[in-house]
Scaffold this active site. Structure first.
Site, mmCIF file in Angstrom:
data_model
loop_
_atom_site.group_PDB
_atom_site.id
_atom_site.type_symbol
_atom_site.label_atom_id
_atom_site.label_comp_id
_atom_site.label_asym_id
_atom_site.label_seq_id
_atom_site.Cartn_x
_atom_site.Cartn_y
_atom_site.Cartn_z
ATOM 1 N N LYS A 138 -29.699 2.977 -22.700
ATOM 2 C CA LYS A 138 -31.076 2.513 -22.591
ATOM 3 C C LYS A 138 -32.070 3.490 -23.211
ATOM 4 O O LYS A 138 -33.221 3.145 -23.426
ATOM 5 C CB LYS A 138 -31.427 2.245 -21.133
ATOM 6 C CG LYS A 138 -30.634 1.072 -20.575
ATOM 7 C CD LYS A 138 -31.088 0.683 -19.179
ATOM 8 C CE LYS A 138 -30.307 -0.498 -18.647
ATOM 9 N NZ LYS A 138 -28.900 -0.153 -18.309
HETATM 10 C C1 PLP Z 1 -28.114 -1.205 -18.026
HETATM 11 C C2 PLP Z 1 -26.697 -0.861 -18.121
HETATM 12 C C3 PLP Z 1 -25.721 -1.827 -18.401
HETATM 13 C C4 PLP Z 1 -26.075 -3.293 -18.547
HETATM 14 O O1 PLP Z 1 -26.834 -3.530 -19.703
HETATM 15 P P1 PLP Z 1 -27.642 -4.904 -19.853
HETATM 16 O O2 PLP Z 1 -28.370 -4.782 -21.121
HETATM 17 O O3 PLP Z 1 -28.551 -4.995 -18.682
HETATM 18 O O4 PLP Z 1 -26.632 -5.982 -19.855
HETATM 19 C C5 PLP Z 1 -24.409 -1.425 -18.539
HETATM 20 N N1 PLP Z 1 -24.061 -0.132 -18.377
HETATM 21 C C6 PLP Z 1 -24.958 0.818 -18.101
HETATM 22 C C7 PLP Z 1 -24.491 2.213 -17.910
HETATM 23 C C8 PLP Z 1 -26.290 0.499 -17.978
HETATM 24 O O5 PLP Z 1 -27.173 1.443 -17.691
#
Ligand code: PLP
Length: 434
Positions: free
Chosen positions: A107
């Site tokens: 993210k």
């Molecule tokens: C947010 C997150 C996900 C899921 O991603 P999405 O875009 O919400 O599907 C998977 N793994 C980790 C470590 C995350 O932080």
């Protein structure tokens, strides 16, 4: 570029509006009116390009009409201050390591890009007051957004997280920052946090007093830039393998997968996708039955995927006309905590690679469904040290904590406790705006 709402009853929005507002007036999610196909020579030339150049080419297709090229270049370069390497775990299976950023999770890419784009949009429109960024997190969103926006002038970030349901390492990454970051510990689950945020956005009276924006993966400035690293992953594979490429995304709110689907529309060579779920398998069930039935989330080891009503599902439904068409592009997988533990241990024993609980779902889905001749990439969405206790126990090792993670753990927790109550949340926002 104009953005329309997946619910089709809100007016078209400019990029500035879509980024600032997050959700459309009709509660739909914004979609770009057009997904531009990248020129074939761009696709053919990927192997010779740098990550920054690839990302700029992709960013231009999305944002080139609205952001000056020079500014867009700077935003992209600032965002990508770290690599996203492809690591071969075993023959034909690669980890796309998305955890080399400041908070060790994928993210960081979207959050860093959004912070810079929001600042650009604000400056261009002569905005003077504070923009309040509201973000609900089940773990990693909060830290990525808080760190992405930390110290950015004119912006205040409120991070809502479920009390006791976020790992201590995750928690310290957004509760110790201070400055323009307020962490709010909600007595509830992630879906409650998300509901509080959504309610604030629908509160017109509040919005007359405060400028609110979201930084969840519903924001176009957050999810679209995630396409950068999928193109870059293709660039790291030998060209002749690309026609057999399967991309597997461990999914929660489905922003990351949606970005990959956009990439394919733009011309990225991918054969098919896999959406890997934990026990919160709403999309898995949809793929199987054609019925989308949200339900309350349950807590799992892969807690960033504990989502009971994935917001970006609306975008996926919008991209494809029917259940059948969705199923032609995406298949599903679902894993229990027991299976996740087993996968982490087995992968380490057989390959030496340390998976985190989210990546474990992705890796296992490839192991289970990859056909002869196919090559698979799964996203390693977080560094295993972020889930140290779970990983150590499952694998029987003691993994090192990277320095940048250890630094967060030395900070002092400063968060506000709150009941799962909208009026309390509203009051807190109003008071902070005074
Ligand atoms: C947010 C997150 C996900 C899921 O991603 P999405 O875009 O919400 O599907 C998977 N793994 C980790 C470590 C995350 O932080």
């Amino acid at each position: 570029m104009k953005y329309y709402s997946t619910n089709k009853t809100a007016p078209l929005a400019s990029l500035a509006k879509a980024v600032t507002q997050g959700l459309a007036e009709d509660r739909g999610l914004y979609m770009p009116q057009q997904i531009k196909q990248l020129p074939q020579r761009f696709i053919d030339g990927l192997q010779e390009m740098s990550f920054q150049d690839i990302a700029f080419g992709v960013a231009e297709a999305f944002f080139g009409e609205d952001v000056e090229a020079e500014d867009l270049r700077r935003i992209v370069d600032d965002t990508l201050s770290f690599p996203c390497p492809l690591v071969e775990v075993e023959a034909g299976i690669y980890a796309l390591e998305l955890f080399h950023g400041p908070t060790l999770a994928f993210k960081d890419v979207g959050a860093r890009f959004m912070a810079r784009l929001l600042q650009y949009v604000n400056r261009s429109s002569g905005q003077t007051g504070t923009v309040n960024v509201l973000v609900a997190t089940s773990g990693d969103t909060g830290s990525a957004v808080a760190n992405g926006f930390l110290g950015v002038e004119g912006i205040h970030v409120f991070v809502l997280y479920p009390k006791g349901k976020v790992s201590p390492i995750q928690e310290c990454q957004f509760t110790t920052l201070g400055r323009n970051i307020t962490a709010i510990e909600v007595d509830g689950v992630f879906d409650d946090c998300q509901r509080l945020v959504k309610q604030a956005f629908m509160d017109n009276d509040l919005r007359r007093q405060l400028t609110l924006t979201s930084a969840n993966s519903i924001n176009v400035a957050r999810f679209l830039p995630q396409a950068f690293y999928y193109f870059n992953a293709c660039a790291q594979l030998p060209r002749q393998l690309l026609s057999q490429l399967v991309i597997c995304v461990p999914s929660g709110n489905f922003g990351n997968l949606t970005a990959a689907l956009f990439g394919q529309r733009m011309g990225m060579p991918v054969k098919r996708f896999i959406a890997a779920n934990n026990a919160n398998d709403i999309v898995f069930q949809y793929l199987k039955t054609g019925h989308y039935q949200p339900r309350p989330s349950v807590q799992t080891l892969a807690n960033a995927m504990d989502v009971g009503d994935p917001s970006n599902f609306a975008r996926i439904a919008e991209m494809y006309g029917s259940w059948d068409e969705v199923r032609q592009h995406i298949s599903g997988a679902t894993y229990s905590d027991e299976q996740i533990r087993h996968t982490m241990r087995q992968c380490y024993e057989q390959t030496g690679y340390i998976l985190d609980p989210h990546g474990a779902c992705g890796y296992q889905a490839l192991k289970d469904t990859l056909q002869p001749g196919e090559v698979g990439i799964f996203c390693e969405t977080a560094h295993p040290a972020k889930f140290k206790q779970v990983v150590d126990e499952a694998v029987g090792i003691c993994i090192d904590i990277p320095d940048r993670l250890a630094a967060f753990m030395k900070g002092r927790k400063q968060s506000v406790s709150m009941k799962n109550n909208y009026d309390d949340f509203r009051q807190l926002l109003v008071d902070s705006g005074k």
